[in-house]
Enzyme design. Structure first.
Site, short mmCIF file in Angstrom:
data_model
loop_
_atom_site.label_atom_id
_atom_site.label_comp_id
_atom_site.label_asym_id
_atom_site.label_seq_id
_atom_site.Cartn_x
_atom_site.Cartn_y
_atom_site.Cartn_z
N ASN A 12 0.84 -1.19 0.00
CA ASN A 12 0.00 0.00 0.00
C ASN A 12 0.89 1.25 0.00
OD1 ASN A 12 -1.54 2.22 0.90
ND2 ASN A 12 -2.98 0.90 1.99
N ASP A 71 -0.43 -4.73 10.65
CA ASP A 71 -1.74 -5.22 10.25
C ASP A 71 -2.73 -4.32 10.96
OD1 ASP A 71 -3.09 -7.18 8.59
OD2 ASP A 71 -4.05 -7.81 10.44
N SER A 72 -3.66 -3.82 10.20
CA SER A 72 -4.54 -2.81 10.77
C SER A 72 -5.93 -2.99 10.24
CB SER A 72 -4.01 -1.42 10.41
OG SER A 72 -3.78 -1.33 9.02
N PHE A 154 -6.73 7.23 3.19
CA PHE A 154 -7.11 6.11 2.33
C PHE A 154 -8.16 5.28 3.05
CE2 PHE A 154 -4.97 2.61 4.56
CZ PHE A 154 -4.05 3.29 5.34
N TYR A 156 -11.06 3.72 4.84
CA TYR A 156 -12.30 4.19 5.44
C TYR A 156 -12.22 5.63 5.92
CZ TYR A 156 -13.25 -0.85 5.50
OH TYR A 156 -13.45 -2.16 5.14
N LYS A 177 -2.74 13.47 10.81
CA LYS A 177 -3.23 12.09 10.92
C LYS A 177 -2.20 11.24 11.67
CE LYS A 177 -4.73 7.97 8.54
NZ LYS A 177 -4.76 7.15 7.34
N HIS A 182 -4.03 5.41 14.82
CA HIS A 182 -3.63 4.12 15.37
C HIS A 182 -2.17 3.81 15.01
CE1 HIS A 182 -5.25 4.00 11.40
NE2 HIS A 182 -5.10 2.71 11.19
P1 IMP Z 1 -3.96 -4.52 5.92
O1 IMP Z 1 -3.15 -3.97 4.80
O2 IMP Z 1 -4.22 -5.97 5.85
O3 IMP Z 1 -3.42 -4.10 7.25
O4 IMP Z 1 -5.39 -3.88 5.74
C1 IMP Z 1 -5.73 -2.75 6.39
C2 IMP Z 1 -7.08 -2.24 5.88
O5 IMP Z 1 -7.69 -1.59 6.99
C3 IMP Z 1 -6.91 -1.21 4.80
O6 IMP Z 1 -7.04 -1.77 3.52
C4 IMP Z 1 -8.05 -0.25 5.10
O7 IMP Z 1 -9.24 -0.77 4.56
C5 IMP Z 1 -8.16 -0.32 6.61
N1 IMP Z 1 -7.27 0.69 7.25
C6 IMP Z 1 -6.17 0.47 8.02
N2 IMP Z 1 -5.61 1.63 8.40
C7 IMP Z 1 -6.36 2.59 7.85
C8 IMP Z 1 -6.26 4.01 7.88
O8 IMP Z 1 -5.35 4.63 8.45
N3 IMP Z 1 -7.22 4.65 7.20
C9 IMP Z 1 -8.22 4.02 6.54
N4 IMP Z 1 -8.35 2.71 6.46
C10 IMP Z 1 -7.41 1.99 7.13
#
Ligand code: IMP
Length: 206
Positions: A12, A71-72, A154, A156, A177, A182
């Site tokens: 990302n 992971d978020s 990005f 949500y 931000k 988080h």
């Molecule tokens: P990951 O790449 O598997 O950690 O997926 C994280 C997903 O959680 C992202 O694709 C977003 O949909 C959402 N997400 C995590 N952090 C954010 C943020 O800072 N803003 C908006 N969406 C987030």
């Protein structure tokens, strides 16, 4: 041993920019795992922690460098914590922000309780089989609004309102931000951990 360069285990680009900004003050430069053609790690686990660690180990395995992964996701109280670890795929495998947001708003139609939080877990490994990974977590509390606001961020972010500031994640400049989010909060903890292991008086520790 001090870290100077870290592979970031994400595809990302916007997340990568956030990582870059947060790590620069620590004197750590970052390189994207895509520059090494690292294949994306599967994320089959039920916890952010396990997924973050799997991604970090995967990046370290393919590059031979220390690796940092996050992971978020967004946890919505009225949805029992969903989309949670499935945030990226909430509306399907295509990983579309627009589709995910449309599903979120549809799922919350008529629901008064809009409380939610973002969670980020960061995992840093020095090598693939590091027995002492650094793991930290950060949360950002807010609420989901029906009408999107802002063009930054990005995922949500246009629907995630920080009630203290009255701004959505997408209305904040990247530094603001970073100070609220988080990921930013998890980074503050990571900086403390890094300093404890390798910084300041501990620079000579292995
Ligand atoms: P990951 O790449 O598997 O950690 O997926 C994280 C997903 O959680 C992202 O694709 C977003 O949909 C959402 N997400 C995590 N952090 C954010 C943020 O800072 N803003 C908006 N969406 C987030």
């Amino acid at each position: 041993m001090k870290i100077e360069k870290l592979v970031i285990a994400t595809g990302n680009v916007k997340k990568l920019k956030e990582f870059e900004r947060l790590l620069a003050p620590l004197g750590i430069s970052v390189v994207a795992q895509s520059e090494f053609n690292v294949p994306e790690a599967p994320e089959p686990h039920h916890t952010f922690l396990e997924n973050a660690l799997a991604k970090a180990r995967n990046a370290a395995r393919h590059t031979g460098l220390p690796a940092l992964a996050d992971d978020s996701g967004l946890c919505v109280h009225a949805l029992g914590g969903n989309p949670g670890v499935n945030s990226a795929y909430y509306a399907g495998a295509q990983k579309s922000d627009a589709d995910n947001n449309a599903k979120l708003i549809a799922d919350l139609r008529g629901v008064a309780d809009r409380r939610s939080h973002y969670t980020a877990v960061l995992a840093l490994v020095m090598r693939e089989d590091d027995p002492e990974p650094i793991i930290v977590e950060g949360r950002w509390y807010g609420e989901i609004i029906d009408i999107p606001r802002g063009n930054g961020g990005f995922g949500y972010d246009p629907y995630f309102l920080d009630p203290e500031l009255g701004l959505t994640g997408a209305e904040m400049p990247i530094d603001q931000k970073g100070a609220r989010s988080h990921r930013g909060r998890a980074f503050a903890k990571l900086a403390v951990e890094l300093n404890d292991r390798w910084g300041g008086d501990h620079a000579s520790r292995a």
